[in-house]
Design a protein around this motif. Sequence first.
Motif, short mmCIF file in Angstrom:
data_model
loop_
_atom_site.label_atom_id
_atom_site.label_comp_id
_atom_site.label_asym_id
_atom_site.label_seq_id
_atom_site.Cartn_x
_atom_site.Cartn_y
_atom_site.Cartn_z
N PHE A 100 9.04 2.52 5.04
CA PHE A 100 9.60 3.27 5.32
C PHE A 100 9.70 4.39 5.34
CE2 PHE A 100 14.00 5.02 7.36
CZ PHE A 100 13.57 4.99 9.43
N GLY A 101 10.97 5.06 4.65
CA GLY A 101 10.56 6.25 4.31
C GLY A 101 8.97 6.81 3.57
N LEU A 102 7.77 6.23 3.25
CA LEU A 102 6.91 6.56 3.80
C LEU A 102 6.13 6.94 4.95
CD1 LEU A 102 3.92 7.20 2.47
CD2 LEU A 102 3.17 4.87 2.95
N ALA A 120 15.00 0.50 15.32
CA ALA A 120 13.58 0.05 15.59
C ALA A 120 12.49 -0.66 14.05
CB ALA A 120 12.63 1.04 16.15
N TRP A 121 13.31 -0.04 13.38
CA TRP A 121 12.07 -0.21 12.11
C TRP A 121 12.87 -1.55 11.33
CZ3 TRP A 121 8.04 -0.37 9.48
CH2 TRP A 121 7.74 -0.92 8.27
N GLY A 122 14.04 -2.12 11.79
CA GLY A 122 14.56 -3.43 11.22
C GLY A 122 14.35 -4.10 12.43
N ALA A 123 13.89 -3.59 13.73
CA ALA A 123 13.56 -5.01 14.09
C ALA A 123 12.14 -5.45 14.27
CB ALA A 123 13.62 -4.11 16.20
N ALA A 124 11.47 -4.50 13.63
CA ALA A 124 9.49 -4.37 13.31
C ALA A 124 10.11 -6.06 12.10
CB ALA A 124 9.06 -3.52 13.67
N VAL A 125 11.34 -5.32 11.04
CA VAL A 125 11.05 -6.15 9.77
C VAL A 125 11.13 -7.94 10.47
CG1 VAL A 125 11.94 -6.46 7.81
CG2 VAL A 125 11.66 -3.83 9.14
N PHE A 126 12.73 -7.40 10.92
CA PHE A 126 12.89 -9.11 11.99
C PHE A 126 11.72 -10.12 12.34
CE2 PHE A 126 12.98 -11.48 15.92
CZ PHE A 126 14.22 -12.07 15.49
N ALA A 127 11.09 -8.99 13.22
CA ALA A 127 9.83 -9.67 13.82
C ALA A 127 8.82 -10.34 12.36
CB ALA A 127 8.96 -8.88 15.03
N LEU A 128 8.49 -8.88 11.84
CA LEU A 128 7.51 -9.70 11.17
C LEU A 128 8.05 -10.77 9.87
CD1 LEU A 128 4.74 -8.52 9.31
CD2 LEU A 128 6.13 -6.60 8.38
N SER A 129 9.27 -10.40 9.47
CA SER A 129 9.09 -11.58 8.43
C SER A 129 9.61 -12.98 9.63
CB SER A 129 10.92 -11.25 8.40
OG SER A 129 10.90 -10.09 7.52
N ALA A 130 10.57 -12.99 10.69
CA ALA A 130 10.36 -14.64 11.06
C ALA A 130 9.03 -15.17 12.10
CB ALA A 130 11.21 -14.02 12.76
N PHE A 131 7.82 -14.51 11.93
CA PHE A 131 6.84 -14.67 12.93
C PHE A 131 6.16 -14.68 11.59
CE2 PHE A 131 9.42 -13.67 16.27
CZ PHE A 131 10.16 -14.91 16.44
N ILE A 132 5.41 -14.08 10.71
CA ILE A 132 4.21 -13.97 9.80
C ILE A 132 5.15 -14.36 8.11
CG2 ILE A 132 2.67 -12.36 9.48
CD1 ILE A 132 2.67 -11.12 11.64
N GLY A 133 5.67 -13.19 8.21
CA GLY A 133 6.33 -13.11 6.50
C GLY A 133 6.65 -14.24 5.52
N LEU A 134 7.62 -14.64 6.30
CA LEU A 134 8.61 -16.47 5.98
C LEU A 134 8.01 -17.39 5.86
CD1 LEU A 134 11.98 -15.56 7.12
CD2 LEU A 134 11.24 -15.58 5.24
N TYR A 166 20.43 -3.54 8.39
CA TYR A 166 19.67 -2.74 7.73
C TYR A 166 18.60 -1.41 7.91
CZ TYR A 166 15.37 -2.29 4.82
OH TYR A 166 14.64 -2.27 4.49
N GLY A 167 17.93 -1.76 9.20
CA GLY A 167 17.42 -1.03 9.78
C GLY A 167 18.10 0.04 10.02
#
Length: 194
Positions: A100-102, A120-134, A166-167
């Motif tokens: 995010f800082g970058l 918006a970043w928090g929402a993106a991190v949620f989606a990325l984590s829940a559906f892909i990352g985890l 978080y975001g």
Amino acid sequence: MTRRTTASTVSLGRGVLVGAVAGILASLVMAMYAMIAGWAKGAGFFTPLYHIASLWASPKAMMASMEDGMAGNPFHFEFGPALLGVVIHMMTAATYGAVFGLIVARLRLGTAALAGAGLAWGAAVFALSAFIGLPIAAALFGSGDQIANMAEMAGWGTFIIEHLLYGLVLGLLVGLDRRRSAAVTTAPATAAAH
């Protein structure tokens, strides 16, 4: 290397560092919300930490905490799994914060706009984590369904709110750092003009 390139590199590097530190601090707010939500649901106050730790450790502490929580003892505590959960959570939060800082390092956004960008970043991190990352992390580490389906186990609403908090905190902290840096930068110039 030109002066402009050096300044640009320093700006990006500072953005990454500030984002990482802000991400760690924002993760504390996120974790506290998750722990209070776990306690309120009767699943145990420390269960979210053990849940995260089960990426690399046995889910026994998570299950024991949930069972104790449902039996009326919400503060089941095991130091090792709790510490592991904190470390994994903070490392992940620092990484997302650094990205995010970058991203926002070169954008001329005020504190309110950065707070919105953080949401918006928090929402993106949620989606990325829940559906892909985890699910990927669960497959890589053989962690099982408690990691692959973490959002469902925690409760979708709780999981979304955690990430939005978080975001929001991340964006606010980055914005406050910018305001402080701008005040420090303009103070010597203002003093020299007098």
